[in-house]
Write a protein that holds these residues in place. Sequence first.
Motif, short mmCIF file in Angstrom:
data_model
loop_
_atom_site.label_atom_id
_atom_site.label_comp_id
_atom_site.label_asym_id
_atom_site.label_seq_id
_atom_site.Cartn_x
_atom_site.Cartn_y
_atom_site.Cartn_z
N GLU A 99 95.76 15.40 32.15
CA GLU A 99 95.27 15.03 30.82
C GLU A 99 94.31 16.08 30.27
O GLU A 99 94.34 16.40 29.08
CB GLU A 99 94.57 13.66 30.88
CG GLU A 99 95.51 12.49 31.00
CD GLU A 99 96.26 12.21 29.71
OE1 GLU A 99 95.78 11.40 28.90
OE2 GLU A 99 97.32 12.83 29.50
N VAL A 100 93.46 16.63 31.13
CA VAL A 100 92.57 17.71 30.69
C VAL A 100 93.40 18.90 30.21
O VAL A 100 93.16 19.46 29.13
CB VAL A 100 91.62 18.13 31.84
CG1 VAL A 100 90.85 19.39 31.45
CG2 VAL A 100 90.64 17.00 32.17
N ALA A 101 94.39 19.28 31.00
CA ALA A 101 95.23 20.43 30.64
C ALA A 101 95.99 20.18 29.35
O ALA A 101 96.21 21.11 28.55
CB ALA A 101 96.20 20.73 31.78
N PHE A 102 96.39 18.94 29.10
CA PHE A 102 97.16 18.61 27.90
C PHE A 102 96.29 18.57 26.65
O PHE A 102 96.66 19.11 25.60
CB PHE A 102 97.87 17.26 28.09
CG PHE A 102 98.65 16.80 26.89
CD1 PHE A 102 99.88 17.36 26.59
CD2 PHE A 102 98.15 15.81 26.06
CE1 PHE A 102 100.60 16.94 25.48
CE2 PHE A 102 98.85 15.38 24.94
CZ PHE A 102 100.09 15.94 24.66
N TRP A 103 95.12 17.93 26.75
CA TRP A 103 94.31 17.65 25.56
C TRP A 103 93.39 18.79 25.14
O TRP A 103 93.09 18.94 23.95
CB TRP A 103 93.49 16.37 25.77
CG TRP A 103 94.32 15.15 25.52
CD1 TRP A 103 94.94 14.38 26.46
CD2 TRP A 103 94.66 14.60 24.26
NE1 TRP A 103 95.63 13.37 25.86
CE2 TRP A 103 95.47 13.47 24.51
CE3 TRP A 103 94.33 14.93 22.94
CZ2 TRP A 103 95.99 12.68 23.47
CZ3 TRP A 103 94.84 14.14 21.91
CH2 TRP A 103 95.66 13.03 22.18
N VAL A 104 92.92 19.59 26.07
CA VAL A 104 91.99 20.67 25.69
C VAL A 104 92.59 21.59 24.64
O VAL A 104 91.95 21.87 23.61
CB VAL A 104 91.52 21.45 26.94
CG1 VAL A 104 90.81 22.74 26.53
CG2 VAL A 104 90.58 20.59 27.77
N PRO A 105 93.82 22.08 24.79
CA PRO A 105 94.38 22.94 23.75
C PRO A 105 94.54 22.23 22.40
O PRO A 105 94.34 22.85 21.35
CB PRO A 105 95.76 23.35 24.31
CG PRO A 105 95.65 23.15 25.79
CD PRO A 105 94.73 21.99 25.96
N ILE A 106 94.87 20.93 22.44
CA ILE A 106 95.04 20.18 21.19
C ILE A 106 93.70 20.06 20.47
O ILE A 106 93.61 20.28 19.25
CB ILE A 106 95.62 18.78 21.49
CG1 ILE A 106 97.05 18.91 22.02
CG2 ILE A 106 95.56 17.89 20.25
CD1 ILE A 106 97.67 17.60 22.45
N VAL A 107 92.65 19.72 21.21
CA VAL A 107 91.33 19.56 20.59
C VAL A 107 90.84 20.89 20.03
O VAL A 107 90.34 20.97 18.91
CB VAL A 107 90.32 18.99 21.61
CG1 VAL A 107 88.93 18.94 21.01
CG2 VAL A 107 90.75 17.59 22.05
N ARG A 108 91.01 21.96 20.80
CA ARG A 108 90.55 23.26 20.33
C ARG A 108 91.34 23.76 19.13
O ARG A 108 90.79 24.38 18.22
CB ARG A 108 90.60 24.26 21.49
CG ARG A 108 89.52 23.97 22.53
CD ARG A 108 89.56 24.91 23.71
NE ARG A 108 88.45 24.61 24.62
CZ ARG A 108 88.37 25.05 25.88
NH1 ARG A 108 89.33 25.84 26.37
NH2 ARG A 108 87.33 24.73 26.63
N ALA A 109 92.63 23.45 19.11
CA ALA A 109 93.46 23.84 17.96
C ALA A 109 93.03 23.11 16.69
O ALA A 109 93.22 23.63 15.58
CB ALA A 109 94.92 23.58 18.27
N SER A 110 92.47 21.90 16.86
CA SER A 110 92.03 21.12 15.69
C SER A 110 90.79 21.73 15.04
O SER A 110 90.47 21.41 13.89
CB SER A 110 91.73 19.68 16.10
OG SER A 110 90.51 19.59 16.82
N GLY A 111 90.08 22.57 15.78
CA GLY A 111 88.87 23.16 15.24
C GLY A 111 87.64 22.30 15.42
O GLY A 111 86.52 22.70 15.08
N ALA A 112 87.80 21.07 15.95
CA ALA A 112 86.67 20.17 16.17
C ALA A 112 85.81 20.70 17.30
O ALA A 112 86.31 21.15 18.33
CB ALA A 112 87.15 18.77 16.50
N THR A 113 84.51 20.66 17.10
CA THR A 113 83.57 21.13 18.13
C THR A 113 82.23 20.45 17.96
O THR A 113 81.88 20.03 16.85
CB THR A 113 83.39 22.67 18.08
OG1 THR A 113 82.58 23.08 19.18
CG2 THR A 113 82.74 23.10 16.79
N VAL A 114 81.52 20.29 19.05
CA VAL A 114 80.19 19.68 19.02
C VAL A 114 79.28 20.56 19.87
O VAL A 114 79.59 20.90 21.00
CB VAL A 114 80.20 18.25 19.60
CG1 VAL A 114 78.79 17.67 19.58
CG2 VAL A 114 81.14 17.37 18.80
#
Length: 331
Positions: free
Chosen positions: A315-330
């Motif tokens: 799940e980490v491997a799957f979601w990290v690229p998706i979240v980073r591609a969205s541009g969302a960051t905290v």
Amino acid sequence: MPNLASTRRGLVGLAAAGLIPSAAARAQAAAWPSRPIRLVVPFGTGGGTDITARLLAPKLSALLGQTVIVENRPGAGSTLGTDQVAKSAPNGDVFVLATLSSTGVAVGLYPNLPYDPVRDLTAIAPVNFIPICHSVTTHGLRVRDTADWIAQLKANPNRFSYGSSGVGSTGHLASASFLQRVGAQAVHVPYRGAGQVFAALLAGEVQFNSDIPSLMLPFNRDGQVKTLFVATDERSGLMPDVPTAAEVGLPGYKAYSWYGIFGPAGLPRPIVERMAAAIEEALGDPTIRQRLDEMGTPAMRGYTPDRFAQYVRDEVAFWVPIVRASGATVD
């Protein structure tokens, strides 16, 4: 005949690497649990994690012979409470009901995440799978269907707002990815728990949110909100009249979460296995299973700790690229 000196050195090396429990760890595990157990929920009261933890706690208490105390520690999109457990002593006194938000999503969202969900947590067992639906308030807002809603959003950039249980929570990312998908803009309003989000939604302080179908169902029945679609492959049994995302013209859009119980890294294997067995037995309890089904959040059974650990890594491997591609960051 084996070389005894070599064998002894090998065993010492394995023990030093933590692959063979020390005598103290074995004794500790054999006596566990000798004190009440804290189950940290890294979200506020009233949401799915809180409800699920309080459903499981009495059964786990009976199975383990010690009281399991649910402790809400909301903040920082669920990472605050999760980090507290990651930094706790691995003695079996504290666990966390973490989620996809606390693990795969958090790694992609927080450049300075204070813990690594794979390295700093011990995966014990998953609990349940969480489908997500998209709902709008009926307080001061008229929406016919998803197409009408998208048109209103696009015609009025940042006029509307959406609530979530915190920055980086599943609800936040589900709504943000929906906006990205349809090419619209709205204002995110983070709260400290689902209860606050619902109150704001019903009052019209925010206009939409993404959450669990079962939690939105009573508000739909009362006409206080209108659920437009569920972000799963099949329609929800709780809301059979609500279409899927694909049916409303959003094929491929999915939003989901899961809950699972973790301990700090280095938790002795006997404690891990006993806790996992208790969770598996609790999830098989007819009353608990029925309640989870009624909530539309089916139990995830049949996982060993090793299988769950691999699931988390995937799940980490799957979601990290998706979240980073969205541009969302905290920060």
